[in-house]
Write an enzyme that holds these catalytic residues in place. Structure first.
Site, PDB file in Angstrom:
ATOM      1  N   SER A 180       0.619  -1.268  -0.242  1.00  0.00           N
ATOM      2  CA  SER A 180      -0.063   0.273  -0.266  1.00  0.00           C
ATOM      3  C   SER A 180       0.941   1.029   0.059  1.00  0.00           C
ATOM      4  CB  SER A 180      -0.631  -0.153   1.293  1.00  0.00           C
ATOM      5  OG  SER A 180      -0.583   0.236   2.147  1.00  0.00           O
ATOM      6  N   GLY A 181       2.563   1.068  -0.547  1.00  0.00           N
ATOM      7  CA  GLY A 181       3.164   1.898  -0.800  1.00  0.00           C
ATOM      8  C   GLY A 181       3.844   2.846   0.647  1.00  0.00           C
ATOM      9  N   ALA A 182       3.306   4.145   1.191  1.00  0.00           N
ATOM     10  CA  ALA A 182       4.581   5.008   2.158  1.00  0.00           C
ATOM     11  C   ALA A 182       3.892   5.042   3.333  1.00  0.00           C
ATOM     12  CB  ALA A 182       4.697   5.917   1.776  1.00  0.00           C
ATOM     13  N   ASP A 183       3.969   4.402   4.561  1.00  0.00           N
ATOM     14  CA  ASP A 183       3.659   3.981   5.593  1.00  0.00           C
ATOM     15  C   ASP A 183       3.029   5.416   6.490  1.00  0.00           C
ATOM     16  OD1 ASP A 183       3.154   3.458   8.530  1.00  0.00           O
ATOM     17  OD2 ASP A 183       3.699   1.892   8.215  1.00  0.00           O
ATOM     18  N   PHE A 184       1.597   5.740   6.231  1.00  0.00           N
ATOM     19  CA  PHE A 184       1.605   7.240   6.454  1.00  0.00           C
ATOM     20  C   PHE A 184       0.980   7.127   8.055  1.00  0.00           C
ATOM     21  CE2 PHE A 184      -2.711   4.442   5.482  1.00  0.00           C
ATOM     22  CZ  PHE A 184      -3.523   4.646   7.289  1.00  0.00           C
ATOM     23  N   ASN A 217      14.307   8.852  -1.045  1.00  0.00           N
ATOM     24  CA  ASN A 217      12.899   8.268  -2.379  1.00  0.00           C
ATOM     25  C   ASN A 217      14.149   8.206  -4.169  1.00  0.00           C
ATOM     26  OD1 ASN A 217      11.687   8.767  -5.275  1.00  0.00           O
ATOM     27  ND2 ASN A 217      10.181   9.164  -2.931  1.00  0.00           N
ATOM     28  N   GLU A 274       6.837   9.851  -9.707  1.00  0.00           N
ATOM     29  CA  GLU A 274       8.213   9.705  -8.477  1.00  0.00           C
ATOM     30  C   GLU A 274       8.712   8.148  -9.020  1.00  0.00           C
ATOM     31  OE1 GLU A 274       7.153   8.537  -3.756  1.00  0.00           O
ATOM     32  OE2 GLU A 274       6.565  10.293  -4.293  1.00  0.00           O
TER      33      GLU A 274
HETATM   34  N1  CO8 Z   1       0.375   2.734   5.699  1.00  0.00           N
HETATM   35  C1  CO8 Z   1      -0.211   2.353   7.048  1.00  0.00           C
HETATM   36  N2  CO8 Z   1      -0.995   1.976   7.212  1.00  0.00           N
HETATM   37  C2  CO8 Z   1      -1.443   1.268   6.320  1.00  0.00           C
HETATM   38  C3  CO8 Z   1      -1.212   2.050   4.923  1.00  0.00           C
HETATM   39  C4  CO8 Z   1      -0.234   2.393   4.553  1.00  0.00           C
HETATM   40  N3  CO8 Z   1       0.183   3.231   3.523  1.00  0.00           N
HETATM   41  N4  CO8 Z   1      -2.605   1.819   4.069  1.00  0.00           N
HETATM   42  C5  CO8 Z   1      -3.324   0.065   4.565  1.00  0.00           C
HETATM   43  N5  CO8 Z   1      -2.513   0.301   6.363  1.00  0.00           N
HETATM   44  C6  CO8 Z   1      -3.727  -0.073   7.183  1.00  0.00           C
HETATM   45  C7  CO8 Z   1      -4.517   0.845   7.371  1.00  0.00           C
HETATM   46  O1  CO8 Z   1      -4.215   1.282   8.738  1.00  0.00           O
HETATM   47  C8  CO8 Z   1      -5.506  -1.197   8.255  1.00  0.00           C
HETATM   48  O2  CO8 Z   1      -4.803  -0.929   9.472  1.00  0.00           O
HETATM   49  P1  CO8 Z   1      -5.820  -1.321  10.716  1.00  0.00           P
HETATM   50  O3  CO8 Z   1      -6.743  -2.319  10.614  1.00  0.00           O
HETATM   51  O4  CO8 Z   1      -5.212  -1.114  12.026  1.00  0.00           O
HETATM   52  O5  CO8 Z   1      -6.883  -0.232  10.824  1.00  0.00           O
HETATM   53  C9  CO8 Z   1      -4.994  -1.639   7.007  1.00  0.00           C
HETATM   54  O6  CO8 Z   1      -3.407  -1.155   6.884  1.00  0.00           O
HETATM   55  C10 CO8 Z   1      -5.889  -2.193   6.108  1.00  0.00           C
HETATM   56  O7  CO8 Z   1      -6.306  -1.247   5.366  1.00  0.00           O
HETATM   57  P2  CO8 Z   1      -7.648  -0.010   4.661  1.00  0.00           P
HETATM   58  O8  CO8 Z   1      -9.027  -0.889   6.072  1.00  0.00           O
HETATM   59  O9  CO8 Z   1      -8.080   1.279   4.902  1.00  0.00           O
HETATM   60  O10 CO8 Z   1      -8.091  -1.414   3.485  1.00  0.00           O
HETATM   61  P3  CO8 Z   1      -8.763  -1.296   2.451  1.00  0.00           P
HETATM   62  O11 CO8 Z   1      -8.943  -2.348   1.435  1.00  0.00           O
HETATM   63  O12 CO8 Z   1     -10.123  -0.363   2.588  1.00  0.00           O
HETATM   64  O13 CO8 Z   1      -8.066  -0.228   1.446  1.00  0.00           O
HETATM   65  C11 CO8 Z   1      -6.149   0.973   0.451  1.00  0.00           C
HETATM   66  C12 CO8 Z   1      -7.245   0.288   0.841  1.00  0.00           C
HETATM   67  C13 CO8 Z   1      -7.452   1.692  -0.369  1.00  0.00           C
HETATM   68  C14 CO8 Z   1      -4.582   0.944   0.198  1.00  0.00           C
HETATM   69  C15 CO8 Z   1      -5.764   2.294   1.981  1.00  0.00           C
HETATM   70  O14 CO8 Z   1      -5.735   1.649   2.905  1.00  0.00           O
HETATM   71  C16 CO8 Z   1      -5.467   3.653   1.846  1.00  0.00           C
HETATM   72  O15 CO8 Z   1      -5.528   4.391   1.288  1.00  0.00           O
HETATM   73  N6  CO8 Z   1      -3.667   2.865   2.221  1.00  0.00           N
HETATM   74  C17 CO8 Z   1      -3.654   4.514   1.520  1.00  0.00           C
HETATM   75  C18 CO8 Z   1      -2.531   4.649   0.448  1.00  0.00           C
HETATM   76  C19 CO8 Z   1      -1.380   5.203   0.506  1.00  0.00           C
HETATM   77  O16 CO8 Z   1      -1.897   6.176  -0.229  1.00  0.00           O
HETATM   78  N7  CO8 Z   1      -0.142   5.312   0.031  1.00  0.00           N
HETATM   79  C20 CO8 Z   1       0.333   6.348  -0.044  1.00  0.00           C
HETATM   80  C21 CO8 Z   1       0.620   6.340  -0.804  1.00  0.00           C
HETATM   81  S1  CO8 Z   1       2.133   7.610  -1.757  1.00  0.00           S
HETATM   82  C22 CO8 Z   1       3.725   6.505  -1.770  1.00  0.00           C
HETATM   83  O17 CO8 Z   1       3.659   5.707  -1.777  1.00  0.00           O
HETATM   84  C23 CO8 Z   1       4.469   8.068  -2.884  1.00  0.00           C
HETATM   85  C24 CO8 Z   1       5.772   8.047  -0.925  1.00  0.00           C
HETATM   86  C25 CO8 Z   1       6.714   8.882  -0.861  1.00  0.00           C
HETATM   87  C26 CO8 Z   1       7.694   8.965   0.267  1.00  0.00           C
HETATM   88  C27 CO8 Z   1       8.583   8.674   0.121  1.00  0.00           C
HETATM   89  C28 CO8 Z   1       9.522   8.200   1.704  1.00  0.00           C
HETATM   90  C29 CO8 Z   1      10.949   7.360   1.429  1.00  0.00           C
END
Ligand code: CO8
Length: 285
Positions: free
Chosen positions: A63-67, A108, A165
């Site tokens: 799911s990419g970068a850890d928010f 990055n 990126e």
């Molecule tokens: N970071 C941390 N935890 C996450 C992430 C994430 N990116 N994605 C999912 N999780 C966790 C959730 O918190 C959840 O945990 P919990 O059960 O404890 O609440 C578990 O995973 C399941 O997630 P969802 O319930 O949200 O699952 P869904 O199927 O409903 O949704 C999605 C899946 C669509 C992936 C949704 O979780 C989402 O939108 N996640 C965020 C994705 C995102 O935007 N990632 C960042 C991308 S940008 C990027 O990677 C560029 C980085 C630039 C900086 C790099 C620095 C080196």
């Protein structure tokens, strides 16, 4: 622990890297991405290795970068605000730039560089969707397999205040076509299997179990290489990627430098924090 979240095994000429944090859908901190790059360097140096295979676990490839991890930068910035004396904007900007050079740009650019210039054949096994920087990394791979129709790529850069990126300003138009890339990137839309197939993904296994998918691919790969002279594969990779890698190397620096001012202005941090605290996730269309 970064090290157990990403593990590796060696199997003949295959160096297999596996993501093991299905509970966060294999989200990656900076340290995780750096560790991934370190493992690639291990594979790079090993003369017995010809193929580097990326596998994952659970329902997402990554799911990419850890928010959660990125949200923690808020504390660092609060410290800068407190220490900032006399409304010196230039001093504040210098401090913020330093934070994001460390926290974003250098990580990055390093991870992307290691993937661009990896000399072994890079194979990604997509057991599920892949998002953000992890999607960019997959687009840099030489061969990509998908488990089933649920696989998609999502580059939600425009929703997070980021820019292209991980080489995506080159790989996506090259592989998906320019207009398709524009639509996916501008509107942060999922790139679904119908578009991935034949352009990024070379085979859809139509399976439903990640362990079985990973196992079947390794069995097939072992059969495929039986009669090959493996140094030919590396020599061909070098030729096939020569001019592409020159372009990617240039763009790697441009991409991160375009995004840096957004980080200094605080946009990605605020949007990652919103995702973390309010669960306003970046679900693509
Ligand atoms: N970071 C941390 N935890 C996450 C992430 C994430 N990116 N994605 C999912 N999780 C966790 C959730 O918190 C959840 O945990 P919990 O059960 O404890 O609440 C578990 O995973 C399941 O997630 P969802 O319930 O949200 O699952 P869904 O199927 O409903 O949704 C999605 C899946 C669509 C992936 C949704 O979780 C989402 O939108 N996640 C965020 C994705 C995102 O935007 N990632 C960042 C991308 S940008 C990027 O990677 C560029 C980085 C630039 C900086 C790099 C620095 C080196």
């Amino acid at each position: 622990m970064s090290q157990s979240k990403i593990t590796y095994t060696k199997d003949g000429p295959f160096f297999i890297i596996k993501f093991n944090s299905p509970e966060s859908l294999n989200a990656m901190t900076s340290q995780d991405y750096i560790h991934l790059a370190t493992l690639l360097k291990l594979a790079e140096k090993d003369p017995e290795v010809y193929f580097t295979v990326l596998q994952s676990s659970g329902r997402f490839f990554s799911s990419g970068a850890d928010f959660k991890f990125i949200s923690e930068y808020k504390d660092v910035l609060t410290g800068i605000e407190k220490d900032n004396t006399g409304g010196d904007h230039a001093a504040r900007e210098t401090q913020l730039t330093k934070v994001w050079l460390d926290g974003f740009l250098s990580t990055n650019v390093h991870v992307t560089d290691i993937f661009i210039n990896h000399s072994k054949v890079l194979i990604a096994c997509l057991n599920g969707p892949v998002v953000g920087l992890s999607a960019a990394i997959v687009a840099l791979c030489d061969i990509v397999y998908a488990m089933n129709d649920d696989v998609y790529m999502l580059c939600p850069f425009s929703r997070l205040g980021l820019t292209c990126e991980g080489g995506t300003s080159i790989t996506l138009p090259m592989k998906l076509g320019m207009n398709s890339t524009f639509e996916s990137l501008m509107f942060a839309q999922k790139i679904k299997m119908d578009k991935l197939m034949g352009n990024i993904v070379v085979k859809n296994y139509k399976l439903n179990d990640t362990d079985e998918f990973n196992k079947v691919i390794m069995e097939e790969l072992k059969t495929k290489i039986k009669t090959l002279y493996l140094p030919s594969c590396l020599a061909m990779k070098k030729l096939l990627r020569s001019s592409l890698n020159d372009e990617l190397d240039k763009m790697n620096s441009k991409e991160v430098n375009q995004a840096l001012p957004f980080w200094v202005d605080g946009v990605p941090l605020n949007r990652f924090r919103q995702m973390f605290h309010n669960k306003q996730r970046v679900r693509g269309q």
